[in-house]
Design a protein around this motif. Structure first.
Motif, PDB file in Angstrom:
ATOM      1  N   PRO B 160     -44.967  11.931  17.264  1.00 35.04           N
ATOM      2  CA  PRO B 160     -44.711  12.363  16.123  1.00 35.04           C
ATOM      3  C   PRO B 160     -45.559  13.709  15.681  1.00 35.04           C
ATOM      4  O   PRO B 160     -45.133  14.639  15.264  1.00 35.04           O
ATOM      5  CB  PRO B 160     -44.320  11.104  14.950  1.00 35.04           C
ATOM      6  N   LEU B 161     -46.956  13.263  15.553  1.00 39.12           N
ATOM      7  CA  LEU B 161     -47.771  14.219  15.250  1.00 39.12           C
ATOM      8  C   LEU B 161     -47.816  15.526  15.910  1.00 39.12           C
ATOM      9  O   LEU B 161     -47.671  16.848  15.415  1.00 39.12           O
ATOM     10  CB  LEU B 161     -49.066  13.526  14.953  1.00 39.12           C
ATOM     11  N   GLY B 162     -47.692  15.298  17.246  1.00 37.26           N
ATOM     12  CA  GLY B 162     -47.261  16.430  18.190  1.00 37.26           C
ATOM     13  C   GLY B 162     -46.088  17.305  17.870  1.00 37.26           C
ATOM     14  O   GLY B 162     -46.286  18.514  18.010  1.00 37.26           O
ATOM     15  N   ILE B 163     -45.497  16.315  17.755  1.00 38.34           N
ATOM     16  CA  ILE B 163     -43.834  17.245  17.461  1.00 38.34           C
ATOM     17  C   ILE B 163     -44.045  18.207  16.234  1.00 38.34           C
ATOM     18  O   ILE B 163     -43.738  19.423  16.193  1.00 38.34           O
ATOM     19  CB  ILE B 163     -42.581  16.207  17.338  1.00 38.34           C
ATOM     20  N   LEU B 164     -44.567  17.712  15.201  1.00 38.43           N
ATOM     21  CA  LEU B 164     -44.663  18.383  13.858  1.00 38.43           C
ATOM     22  C   LEU B 164     -45.780  19.411  13.909  1.00 38.43           C
ATOM     23  O   LEU B 164     -45.493  20.564  13.581  1.00 38.43           O
ATOM     24  CB  LEU B 164     -45.459  17.638  12.604  1.00 38.43           C
ATOM     25  N   LEU B 165     -46.635  19.394  14.838  1.00 35.47           N
ATOM     26  CA  LEU B 165     -47.709  20.399  15.168  1.00 35.47           C
ATOM     27  C   LEU B 165     -46.922  21.559  16.007  1.00 35.47           C
ATOM     28  O   LEU B 165     -47.193  22.759  15.586  1.00 35.47           O
ATOM     29  CB  LEU B 165     -49.060  20.030  15.839  1.00 35.47           C
ATOM     30  N   ALA B 166     -46.190  21.157  16.718  1.00 34.53           N
ATOM     31  CA  ALA B 166     -45.352  21.961  17.798  1.00 34.53           C
ATOM     32  C   ALA B 166     -44.466  22.862  16.847  1.00 34.53           C
ATOM     33  O   ALA B 166     -44.532  24.108  16.887  1.00 34.53           O
ATOM     34  CB  ALA B 166     -44.615  21.489  18.661  1.00 34.53           C
ATOM     35  N   LEU B 167     -43.917  22.215  15.887  1.00 31.85           N
ATOM     36  CA  LEU B 167     -42.861  22.882  14.899  1.00 31.85           C
ATOM     37  C   LEU B 167     -43.565  23.862  14.123  1.00 31.85           C
ATOM     38  O   LEU B 167     -43.277  24.931  13.618  1.00 31.85           O
ATOM     39  CB  LEU B 167     -41.864  21.850  14.334  1.00 31.85           C
ATOM     40  N   GLY B 168     -44.725  23.104  13.578  1.00 28.25           N
ATOM     41  CA  GLY B 168     -45.656  24.083  12.727  1.00 28.25           C
ATOM     42  C   GLY B 168     -45.960  25.276  13.352  1.00 28.25           C
ATOM     43  O   GLY B 168     -46.360  26.379  12.523  1.00 28.25           O
ATOM     44  N   VAL B 175     -48.995  29.993   6.339  1.00 27.83           N
ATOM     45  CA  VAL B 175     -50.188  28.992   6.113  1.00 27.83           C
ATOM     46  C   VAL B 175     -49.901  27.748   7.229  1.00 27.83           C
ATOM     47  O   VAL B 175     -50.896  27.234   7.759  1.00 27.83           O
ATOM     48  CB  VAL B 175     -50.067  28.243   4.937  1.00 27.83           C
ATOM     49  N   VAL B 176     -48.675  27.406   7.421  1.00 30.53           N
ATOM     50  CA  VAL B 176     -48.321  26.184   8.241  1.00 30.53           C
ATOM     51  C   VAL B 176     -48.634  26.588   9.648  1.00 30.53           C
ATOM     52  O   VAL B 176     -49.282  25.985  10.477  1.00 30.53           O
ATOM     53  CB  VAL B 176     -46.965  25.743   8.038  1.00 30.53           C
ATOM     54  N   ARG B 177     -48.242  27.911  10.097  1.00 29.52           N
ATOM     55  CA  ARG B 177     -48.607  28.178  11.441  1.00 29.52           C
ATOM     56  C   ARG B 177     -50.018  28.344  11.818  1.00 29.52           C
ATOM     57  O   ARG B 177     -50.380  27.797  12.716  1.00 29.52           O
ATOM     58  CB  ARG B 177     -47.643  29.794  11.473  1.00 29.52           C
ATOM     59  N   TRP B 178     -50.753  29.006  10.958  1.00 33.80           N
ATOM     60  CA  TRP B 178     -52.072  29.159  10.996  1.00 33.80           C
ATOM     61  C   TRP B 178     -52.785  27.876  11.231  1.00 33.80           C
ATOM     62  O   TRP B 178     -53.807  27.641  11.892  1.00 33.80           O
ATOM     63  CB  TRP B 178     -52.745  30.233  10.070  1.00 33.80           C
ATOM     64  N   GLU B 185     -56.006  24.859  18.798  1.00 37.17           N
ATOM     65  CA  GLU B 185     -56.750  25.477  19.661  1.00 37.17           C
ATOM     66  C   GLU B 185     -58.311  24.830  19.452  1.00 37.17           C
ATOM     67  O   GLU B 185     -59.266  24.864  20.504  1.00 37.17           O
ATOM     68  CB  GLU B 185     -56.942  26.706  19.354  1.00 37.17           C
ATOM     69  N   ILE B 186     -58.549  24.250  18.295  1.00 42.48           N
ATOM     70  CA  ILE B 186     -60.087  23.563  18.057  1.00 42.48           C
ATOM     71  C   ILE B 186     -60.143  22.376  18.748  1.00 42.48           C
ATOM     72  O   ILE B 186     -61.095  22.140  19.752  1.00 42.48           O
ATOM     73  CB  ILE B 186     -60.409  23.318  16.791  1.00 42.48           C
ATOM     74  N   ILE B 187     -58.996  21.479  18.821  1.00 40.17           N
ATOM     75  CA  ILE B 187     -58.958  20.333  19.568  1.00 40.17           C
ATOM     76  C   ILE B 187     -58.998  20.507  21.148  1.00 40.17           C
ATOM     77  O   ILE B 187     -59.788  19.590  21.733  1.00 40.17           O
ATOM     78  CB  ILE B 187     -57.873  19.294  18.997  1.00 40.17           C
ATOM     79  N   ARG B 188     -58.282  21.350  21.401  1.00 41.24           N
ATOM     80  CA  ARG B 188     -58.149  21.619  22.799  1.00 41.24           C
ATOM     81  C   ARG B 188     -59.346  22.208  23.556  1.00 41.24           C
ATOM     82  O   ARG B 188     -59.735  22.052  24.763  1.00 41.24           O
ATOM     83  CB  ARG B 188     -57.235  22.439  23.303  1.00 41.24           C
ATOM     84  N   GLY B 189     -60.362  22.744  22.404  1.00 39.01           N
ATOM     85  CA  GLY B 189     -61.628  23.230  23.014  1.00 39.01           C
ATOM     86  C   GLY B 189     -62.754  22.266  22.994  1.00 39.01           C
ATOM     87  O   GLY B 189     -63.841  22.689  23.433  1.00 39.01           O
ATOM     88  N   LEU B 190     -62.409  21.188  22.636  1.00 38.04           N
ATOM     89  CA  LEU B 190     -63.483  20.069  22.548  1.00 38.04           C
ATOM     90  C   LEU B 190     -63.134  19.057  23.634  1.00 38.04           C
ATOM     91  O   LEU B 190     -62.178  18.526  23.897  1.00 38.04           O
ATOM     92  CB  LEU B 190     -63.490  19.282  21.210  1.00 38.04           C
TER      93      LEU B 190
END
Lengths: 246, 350
Positions: B160-168, B175-178, B185-190
């Motif tokens: 569900p968190l991933g779905i919310l982020l995708a929709l965001g 604000v939500v989009r950014w 992008e931060i998490i995928r870079g770590l």
């Protein structure tokens, strides 16, 4: 019909796509029970124009009033209007993950808050009316184009709209399926439904239209009864257009 | 080099085994050479492996520690609780499958998500104890039990968190989009190991001191934060695959944005990316092995402690082969379930 006020009043509607001026001041009144056919070359803005009636497209200048409610930026207004305005698309746009029956009952159940049993009963009646009762449990992908478009009409009718918009309903169909869809629309028109149809089906326009309109470059260039429109067109543009499609 | 004339071969002819061999493996001299070479290498590997497996290998290490692999140091007197948990899980899995295949009465179908929530609470209670049952500290939840537990919770939360982020990320609110883009992008870079480290060490520092997260919970938090970012990108792919016309049709029927999302967009979007999502769940399942680096004794962790037992020193091959087999069985089952799910949901989409 208790009130004779027109259902659609559009006054001097303008729309721009970026710098492109799609609608350049279109005014139109649609009375209840009227069947209006809009013709015109591609890019003339005819689809864009009818899509402003249920706010699928915004307009920047002018005023559109549907059933007494002015279309503005108020979202609640927009949803209230969309409930009363049915729309049939060129590409059918049925929901592929739902059965035919679910496609038709989803909006009555969730938007109109009907009971499931009541919604299904109405849906079955509508399917019978458009002649595909036996397909109720199938998925859209299993139907022919003509059948899909008839389901789409039934889906829009299930909301009991006050007006139906058709955006080139037969353009994406194989030639042998055009007739079955036109027959349904014809029947609908004879039952007194108010309809605005963007289409180049001349036979349909001749048979049921109360008015035919030609749009070109974002303007209405001709408007008249089918007789006037096809036999005695006023503008040179109309004669030229008719010579290309007749 | 006498290839058979195509014209002479009737279509749909069934070649004899010998004919098949000649056509596919020995049709040219270099193909023959390759075939023989490959078979020779295969044969050597298989022979050496089998002779090791049946003569030199000491599988006693697996036999003696079987229980440790599965549940670790979970008290023996309480293992009946684990059996009940697996029984419940099996029943629930069956029910869910039937629901997806539309073989359940619709009443039950509607309640199923809530039943899952309740069942989940019961399972946590059964494993952890308290209120009537002997409490079992999370230190003692080890082995496969811990691996499965962390995986299921991480999947359940990151989905569900991933779905919310995708929709965001597609939201019209800047604000939500950014925020969504920044997070993803931060998490995928770590690297995951870094995120797990931060979850273990830094989470207690930044959270208010009244909230003291258990080590297992901190690990799950790290996995969820990591997995959600990737889930968001998978879901976004699905969202983009839903044609505009679908939303327009729904709007023209008077649906509001939330209903369009729930009934029209998400079902189609998620269906389109089932393979990617299941692939990610499989990755998550295997990534739990990194928890062994943070003193969590899940399947890989317990293997390391078993390898430290004096009588089984140096039995790496046996232990890791066995553990690898367990991982594979679970991953392959998920993969099969995914294919089944795709087939089930594809009904009527010809």
């Amino acid at each position: 019909m208790q009130e004779q006020k027109p259902i659609v009043i559009a006054q001097d509607v303008h729309k721009w796509y970026g710098k492109f001026h799609v609608l350049r001041g279109v005014s139109l009144t649609v009375n209840r029970g009227e069947v209006l056919v809009i013709m015109g070359p591609s890019g003339s803005g005819k689809s864009t124009f009818i899509r402003t009636f249920n706010a699928l497209e915004e307009y920047q200048k002018g005023k559109i009033e549907i059933d007494g409610i002015t279309l503005g930026h108020d979202l609640r207004n927009i949803e209230a209007i969309r409930r009363e305005v049915g729309m049939v698309f060129q590409q059918f746009n049925l929901f592929p993950h739902l059965t035919v029956l679910q496609n038709i009952t989803l909006a009555p159940i969730w938007v109109r808050k009907r009971s499931k049993a009541k919604a299904e009963e109405t849906a079955m009646q509508l399917l019978e009316r458009v002649g595909i009762l036996e397909q109720a449990q199938k998925y859209p992908g299993q139907l022919s184009g003509g059948q899909q478009q008839r389901v789409a009409i039934a889906r829009a009718l299930a909301m009991q709209p006050k007006i139906m918009l058709f955006d080139e309903p037969t353009s994406a169909l194989d030639p042998e399926m055009v007739r079955e869809v036109l027959d349904v629309m014809l029947q609908l028109a004879q039952e007194g439904m108010t309809m605005v149809v963007v289409s180049h089906e001349v036979s349909f326009a001749r048979e049921v239209a109360s008015r035919v309109i030609l749009m070109d470059s974002g303007l209405i260039v001709e408007s008249g009864t089918p007789d006037e429109f096809f036999q005695r067109p006023q503008s040179e543009r109309t004669r030229q257009f008719l010579s290309q499609i007749l | 080099m006498n290839q058979p004339e195509i014209d002479n071969v009737p279509s749909a002819v069934r070649l004899s085994p010998l004919g098949w061999l000649r056509k596919n493996l020995f049709n040219t001299w270099y193909n023959s050479l390759l075939t023989i070479g490959c078979f020779w290498i295969f044969y050597q590997i298989l022979r050496n492996f089998l002779s090791w497996a049946f003569t030199n290998a000491k599988w006693a290490v697996v036999q003696a520690n079987f229980r440790l692999f599965l549940v670790g140091r979970y008290p023996v007197s309480q293992s009946w609780r684990i059996w009940i948990v697996f029984g419940i899980l099996a029943i629930m899995a069956g029910l869910s499958w039937a629901a997806i295949a539309h073989k359940l009465p619709s009443k039950l179908n509607r309640w199923l998500p809530w039943i899952w929530v309740i069942v989940f609470a019961i399972i946590c209670w059964l494993i952890g104890g308290g209120s009537g049952l002997t409490p079992v500290s999370t230190n003692l939840w080890n082995g496969l039990l811990l691996t499965i537990f962390t995986t299921i919770i991480s999947i359940g939360l990151s989905f569900p968190l991933g779905i919310l982020l995708a929709l965001g990320r597609q939201s019209t609110l800047p604000v939500v989009r950014w925020f969504s883009i920044l997070y993803i992008e931060i998490i995928r870079g770590l690297p995951l190991i870094g995120i797990l480290f931060m979850a273990q060490v830094m989470l207690p520092l930044v959270l208010p001191s009244e909230i003291r997260l258990d080590r297992v919970l901190r690990a799950i938090a790290g996995l969820v934060l990591f997995s959600a970012a990737y889930m968001a990108e998978n879901v976004r792919g699905g969202l983009q695959a839903v044609p505009r016309g679908q939303v327009e049709a729904a709007r023209s029927l008077g649906f509001n944005t939330l209903l369009i999302l729930l009934f029209i967009v998400l079902p189609q979007a998620l269906r389109a990316v089932i393979p990617a999502i299941v692939g990610q769940f499989i990755g998550l399942f295997k990534d739990t092995s990194l928890l062994s680096l943070f003193a969590l004794v899940e399947l890989t962790g317990i293997s390391r402690s078993i390898l430290a037992q004096p009588q089984f020193l140096g039995r790496y091959a046996e232990v890791y082969l066995f553990v690898g087999l367990i991982y594979w069985v679970f991953c392959y089952s998920m993969s099969l379930a995914s294919r089944g799910l795709e087939k089930e949901l594809d009904v009527g989409k010809t």
